[in-house]
Design a protein around this motif. Structure first.
Motif, PDB file in Angstrom:
ATOM      1  N   MET A   1       0.803  -1.511  -0.150  1.00 37.15           N
ATOM      2  CA  MET A   1       0.169   0.083   0.146  1.00 37.15           C
ATOM      3  C   MET A   1       0.783   1.396  -0.134  1.00 37.15           C
ATOM      4  SD  MET A   1      -2.984   0.769   2.530  1.00 37.15           S
ATOM      5  CE  MET A   1      -3.053   2.365   3.267  1.00 37.15           C
ATOM      6  N   THR A   2       1.665   1.249  -0.887  1.00 36.53           N
ATOM      7  CA  THR A   2       2.668   2.521  -1.053  1.00 36.53           C
ATOM      8  C   THR A   2       1.870   3.279  -2.007  1.00 36.53           C
ATOM      9  OG1 THR A   2       3.949   1.333  -2.722  1.00 36.53           O
ATOM     10  CG2 THR A   2       4.758   1.336  -0.545  1.00 36.53           C
ATOM     11  N   ASP A   3       2.274   4.672  -2.130  1.00 38.60           N
ATOM     12  CA  ASP A   3       1.519   5.523  -2.904  1.00 38.60           C
ATOM     13  C   ASP A   3       2.845   6.368  -3.784  1.00 38.60           C
ATOM     14  OD1 ASP A   3       1.193   8.200  -0.751  1.00 38.60           O
ATOM     15  OD2 ASP A   3       2.657   6.923  -0.541  1.00 38.60           O
ATOM     16  N   ASP A   4       2.829   5.794  -4.951  1.00 36.05           N
ATOM     17  CA  ASP A   4       3.946   6.059  -5.980  1.00 36.05           C
ATOM     18  C   ASP A   4       3.899   7.574  -6.669  1.00 36.05           C
ATOM     19  OD1 ASP A   4       5.208   3.959  -5.471  1.00 36.05           O
ATOM     20  OD2 ASP A   4       3.956   2.979  -7.169  1.00 36.05           O
ATOM     21  N   ALA A   5       2.559   8.169  -6.442  1.00 39.74           N
ATOM     22  CA  ALA A   5       1.975   9.426  -7.031  1.00 39.74           C
ATOM     23  C   ALA A   5       1.828  10.450  -6.050  1.00 39.74           C
ATOM     24  CB  ALA A   5       0.751   9.190  -7.988  1.00 39.74           C
ATOM     25  N   PHE A   6       2.542  10.458  -4.988  1.00 38.03           N
ATOM     26  CA  PHE A   6       2.433  11.236  -3.766  1.00 38.03           C
ATOM     27  C   PHE A   6       2.814  12.834  -4.130  1.00 38.03           C
ATOM     28  CE2 PHE A   6       4.278  13.371   0.252  1.00 38.03           C
ATOM     29  CZ  PHE A   6       3.026  13.331   0.797  1.00 38.03           C
ATOM     30  N   ASP A   7       1.868  13.675  -4.054  1.00 41.48           N
ATOM     31  CA  ASP A   7       1.825  15.105  -4.077  1.00 41.48           C
ATOM     32  C   ASP A   7       1.978  15.587  -2.667  1.00 41.48           C
ATOM     33  OD1 ASP A   7       1.561  17.585  -4.681  1.00 41.48           O
ATOM     34  OD2 ASP A   7       0.001  17.512  -6.001  1.00 41.48           O
ATOM     35  N   PRO A   8       3.165  16.256  -2.358  1.00 41.14           N
ATOM     36  CA  PRO A   8       3.227  16.896  -0.926  1.00 41.14           C
ATOM     37  C   PRO A   8       2.448  18.113  -0.641  1.00 41.14           C
ATOM     38  CG  PRO A   8       5.449  16.273  -1.962  1.00 41.14           C
ATOM     39  CD  PRO A   8       4.455  16.078  -2.783  1.00 41.14           C
ATOM     40  N   GLU A   9       2.241  18.970  -1.891  1.00 39.67           N
ATOM     41  CA  GLU A   9       1.296  20.054  -1.633  1.00 39.67           C
ATOM     42  C   GLU A   9      -0.121  19.746  -1.405  1.00 39.67           C
ATOM     43  OE1 GLU A   9       2.007  23.327  -4.452  1.00 39.67           O
ATOM     44  OE2 GLU A   9       4.375  22.970  -4.339  1.00 39.67           O
TER      45      GLU A   9
END
Length: 188
Positions: A1-9
């Motif tokens: 359950m990782t998230d490769d498309a993580f957007d910090p903002e």
């Protein structure tokens, strides 16, 4: 359950919105843990600033035959949970692990992760904080999971002693400072 498309903002904006919603709930909802006499002066919970560095990927070790773990509670009782998984991760250049629990006979996919860290009793509630994680696949199929300390919250007993809350077992006492999530509640 990782998230490769993580957007910090986008993540920080969403986290701030969730915190506003929680503050609104605590301010006005009849089921708020804030004592009614304190609600007029309540102007929101105190949080550490959102920090994506405290959102870590952990490998999941599942336990086919979960061990029972007895946790003390804030009212001096004992409650029994099952350690269904152990999360292994790195934070602040330190290899750490946290147990994830479920109550016996609980079929919910939500995992209960109580913990203490080096902020406990100083910047955060004396009894420790909680996280709840709900994987999107069965636990037996889970290889890794995102553990987000920015979502760490105080149990209801941090607001009033009318609640009885499980305290993190010693195996979930982290040896590092985790300045993420909710801070200690100071009544007005």
């Amino acid at each position: 359950m990782t998230d490769d498309a993580f957007d910090p903002e986008a993540y920080v904006a969403e986290l701030r919105e969730k915190r506003r919603e929680k503050d609104d709930f605590f301010d006005s909802h009849p089921q708020s843990p804030i004592p009614p006499a304190e609600r007029d002066a309540f102007d929101g919970l105190d949080y550490f600033d959102p920090d994506p560095d405290y959102r870590v990927s952990a490998t999941v070790e599942t336990h086919a035959d979960p061990e029972p773990v007895v946790m003390d509670t804030s009212a001096g009782r004992e409650v029994r949970y099952l350690r269904v998984a152990t999360f292994h991760f790195e934070l602040r250049d330190t290899d750490l692990e946290l147990g994830a629990y479920q109550q016996e006979h609980d079929d919910s996919p939500t995992l209960f992760v109580p913990f203490r860290d080096k902020t406990t009793g100083q910047q955060t509630y004396d009894g420790g904080r909680y996280m709840e994680l709900t994987p999107d696949v069965p636990l037996s199929d889970l290889d890794d999971i995102v553990v987000d300390f920015n979502l760490a919250y105080n149990p209801f007993c941090a607001f009033t002693d009318t609640f009885d809350c499980p305290l993190p077992p010693e195996e979930n006492w982290l040896s590092v400072v985790v300045p993420a999530g909710e801070k200690k509640y100071e009544s007005p």
